[in-house]
Write a protein that holds these residues in place. Sequence first.
Motif, mmCIF file in Angstrom:
data_model
loop_
_atom_site.group_PDB
_atom_site.id
_atom_site.type_symbol
_atom_site.label_atom_id
_atom_site.label_comp_id
_atom_site.label_asym_id
_atom_site.label_seq_id
_atom_site.Cartn_x
_atom_site.Cartn_y
_atom_site.Cartn_z
ATOM 1 N N PHE A 144 6.665 8.692 -18.490
ATOM 2 C CA PHE A 144 6.799 7.633 -17.142
ATOM 3 C C PHE A 144 8.010 7.094 -16.962
ATOM 4 N N GLN A 145 8.175 6.851 -15.714
ATOM 5 C CA GLN A 145 9.341 5.898 -15.213
ATOM 6 C C GLN A 145 8.620 4.955 -14.406
ATOM 7 N N LEU A 146 8.519 3.727 -14.914
ATOM 8 C CA LEU A 146 8.067 2.615 -13.943
ATOM 9 C C LEU A 146 9.081 1.686 -13.231
ATOM 10 N N ASP A 147 8.613 1.222 -12.176
ATOM 11 C CA ASP A 147 9.572 0.312 -11.138
ATOM 12 C C ASP A 147 9.532 -0.914 -11.565
ATOM 13 N N VAL A 148 8.271 -1.156 -11.659
ATOM 14 C CA VAL A 148 7.854 -2.643 -12.422
ATOM 15 C C VAL A 148 7.346 -2.605 -13.752
ATOM 16 N N SER A 149 6.946 -3.652 -14.392
ATOM 17 C CA SER A 149 6.437 -3.717 -15.579
ATOM 18 C C SER A 149 5.163 -3.082 -15.817
ATOM 19 N N PRO A 150 4.968 -2.517 -17.161
ATOM 20 C CA PRO A 150 3.521 -1.849 -17.199
ATOM 21 C C PRO A 150 2.325 -2.629 -16.648
ATOM 22 N N GLY A 151 2.282 -3.941 -16.893
ATOM 23 C CA GLY A 151 1.219 -4.835 -16.161
ATOM 24 C C GLY A 151 1.228 -4.909 -14.844
ATOM 25 N N GLU A 152 2.303 -4.880 -14.216
ATOM 26 C CA GLU A 152 2.085 -4.815 -12.867
ATOM 27 C C GLU A 152 1.710 -3.634 -12.265
ATOM 28 N N GLU A 153 2.445 -2.648 -12.981
ATOM 29 C CA GLU A 153 2.034 -1.044 -12.392
ATOM 30 C C GLU A 153 0.610 -0.920 -12.684
ATOM 31 N N ALA A 154 0.171 -1.239 -13.518
ATOM 32 C CA ALA A 154 -1.379 -1.344 -13.895
ATOM 33 C C ALA A 154 -2.107 -1.912 -12.964
ATOM 34 N N GLN A 155 -1.749 -3.108 -12.387
ATOM 35 C CA GLN A 155 -2.828 -3.806 -11.412
ATOM 36 C C GLN A 155 -2.426 -2.948 -10.227
ATOM 37 N N ILE A 156 -1.337 -2.200 -9.711
ATOM 38 C CA ILE A 156 -1.298 -1.704 -8.734
ATOM 39 C C ILE A 156 -2.100 -0.451 -8.621
ATOM 40 N N LEU A 157 -2.363 0.263 -10.163
ATOM 41 C CA LEU A 157 -3.209 1.633 -10.043
ATOM 42 C C LEU A 157 -4.379 0.930 -10.039
ATOM 43 N N VAL A 158 -5.090 -0.135 -10.481
ATOM 44 C CA VAL A 158 -6.349 -0.514 -10.335
ATOM 45 C C VAL A 158 -6.773 -0.600 -8.805
ATOM 46 N N ALA A 159 -6.085 -1.507 -8.262
ATOM 47 C CA ALA A 159 -6.133 -1.619 -6.742
ATOM 48 C C ALA A 159 -6.106 -0.337 -6.124
ATOM 49 N N SER A 160 -5.295 0.718 -6.379
ATOM 50 C CA SER A 160 -5.269 1.899 -5.851
ATOM 51 C C SER A 160 -6.622 2.594 -5.875
ATOM 52 N N VAL A 161 -6.939 2.917 -7.187
ATOM 53 C CA VAL A 161 -8.268 3.598 -7.530
ATOM 54 C C VAL A 161 -9.431 2.672 -6.611
ATOM 55 N N HIS A 162 -9.536 1.469 -6.618
ATOM 56 C CA HIS A 162 -10.835 1.035 -5.948
ATOM 57 C C HIS A 162 -10.385 1.177 -4.542
ATOM 58 N N GLY A 163 -9.282 0.980 -3.831
ATOM 59 C CA GLY A 163 -8.925 1.201 -2.680
ATOM 60 C C GLY A 163 -9.247 2.749 -2.122
ATOM 61 N N ALA A 164 -8.903 3.605 -3.126
ATOM 62 C CA ALA A 164 -9.066 5.077 -2.873
ATOM 63 C C ALA A 164 -10.691 5.317 -2.614
ATOM 64 N N LEU A 165 -11.375 4.628 -3.599
ATOM 65 C CA LEU A 165 -12.884 4.961 -3.831
ATOM 66 C C LEU A 165 -13.386 4.423 -2.214
ATOM 67 N N LEU A 166 -12.860 3.069 -2.002
ATOM 68 C CA LEU A 166 -13.391 2.548 -0.689
ATOM 69 C C LEU A 166 -12.942 3.596 0.749
ATOM 70 N N SER A 167 -11.905 4.096 0.881
ATOM 71 C CA SER A 167 -11.377 4.598 1.914
ATOM 72 C C SER A 167 -12.455 6.185 1.930
ATOM 73 N N ALA A 168 -12.539 6.687 0.729
ATOM 74 C CA ALA A 168 -13.255 7.801 0.661
ATOM 75 C C ALA A 168 -14.685 7.708 1.175
ATOM 76 N N ARG A 169 -15.206 6.415 0.637
ATOM 77 C CA ARG A 169 -16.540 6.030 1.259
ATOM 78 C C ARG A 169 -16.552 5.837 2.657
ATOM 79 N N ALA A 170 -15.559 5.022 3.099
ATOM 80 C CA ALA A 170 -15.662 4.605 4.464
ATOM 81 C C ALA A 170 -15.461 5.816 5.390
ATOM 82 N N LEU A 171 -14.526 6.817 5.042
ATOM 83 C CA LEU A 171 -14.495 7.857 5.969
ATOM 84 C C LEU A 171 -15.208 9.171 5.492
#
Lengths: 190, 190
Positions: A144-171
Amino acid sequence: MELSTSEKILDVAQSLVVAGGYNGFSYADISEAIGIRKASIHHHFPTKAALVSVLVGRYVRQAQEGLKSLRDHVPDPVDQLDAYLAYWQKCVIDSSEPFCVCAMLASEMQMLPDEVARQVRLHFQSLAEWLASVLKSGEEQGAFQLDVSPGEEAQILVASVHGALLSARALGDAKLFLAILGPQVARLRA
Amino acid sequence: MELSTSEKILDVAQSLVVAGGYNGFSYADISEAIGIRKASIHHHFPTKAALVSVLVGRYVRQAQEGLKSLRDHVPDPVDQLDAYLAYWQKCVIDSSEPFCVCAMLASEMQMLPDEVARQVRLHFQSLAEWLASVLKSGEEQGAFQLDVSPGEEAQILVASVHGALLSARALGDAKLFLAILGPQVARLRA
DNA sequence: CGATGCCTACCTATTAGTAGGAAGACAACA
DNA sequence: TGTTGTCTTCCTACTAATAGGTAGGCATCG
């Protein structure tokens, strides 16, 4: 083997929570679904708050066990992340559990019983920690090549996963989940 | 000028929906909040479904007007995107409206009245279209460098914004919103 | 006048939750 | 062996509170 009544109650309640949240189901709904009287549910779980608390506790524990065994049995961090996303992709595609229990409850955070809110918070934290450790291992191995720290990148992923679940459900579009997460993990790859 | 009663009802109902979703509030809650009888609310909005439908319609229209005027009055696509995120950041920081009405309702999609579900779906679509057009303009001007198509990148952003709002709410950490979205927009910049 | 806005008073269905009893399982025990 | 006593599970029957919604009346205002 047959499931015990309390496990049946928890299973039904969980899918009802996933569908409509804490206020989106009643003891009557569970009663009807498994062919038992309302009072019998109160025998197993005296209050709704207690029922949901046990339910979330079970969910969080299962999630942690699943993630831990992924780290133990899959050697490559890239594969670990892929497997995690594949799990959700499968859930969304076959509609078996098209949303995360804790994400659902997190949206209702302000009106949740204190104990449940605490459990939801802890789940978000432990999920982020797991992802951070996967990303960190991958980074150290040069996968992996991370732009920010693993912790911050992890928060981005958590949000992306839940946001993607939400978008998939909404649409109502199951394919949207991977359409969103695919590019997100692709850019992490070295 | 004083707000009309029906606008007061809609305002209160909106903040209640943001807090607890469709099933998380009742006519009695609104009644108590603005000092009017339940029956008087039914005079303005005959059913709960109608009330929420009008509420979401108003929200979607205001959002579209806001986004449109952003495109009209802010020349640079990069600034347009920043302004959009700054809007949500402000909402989260001052707790004025710490979640998107449509994101909240999207999580309950399966139990929403048909008309409301339709409106929520349309909002997700129009938001993604707006972001796609902003990203496309920015790409053409060389201000953005996109890994995937503007449309796909827009879906990623929609999910990131809603996911970040959810994480911020779950962990009770307002700063988390920008901690997640900051790196996400940074990597779009050429 | 009629329309609007708000009221009191009411309705039925549903909510979470309780009280108390019947039936079965399973020991311990004489 | 049969017979207790207890524990578990589920039941019927109930409660008070709340849900969304209705009927009809009384002011007020153009």
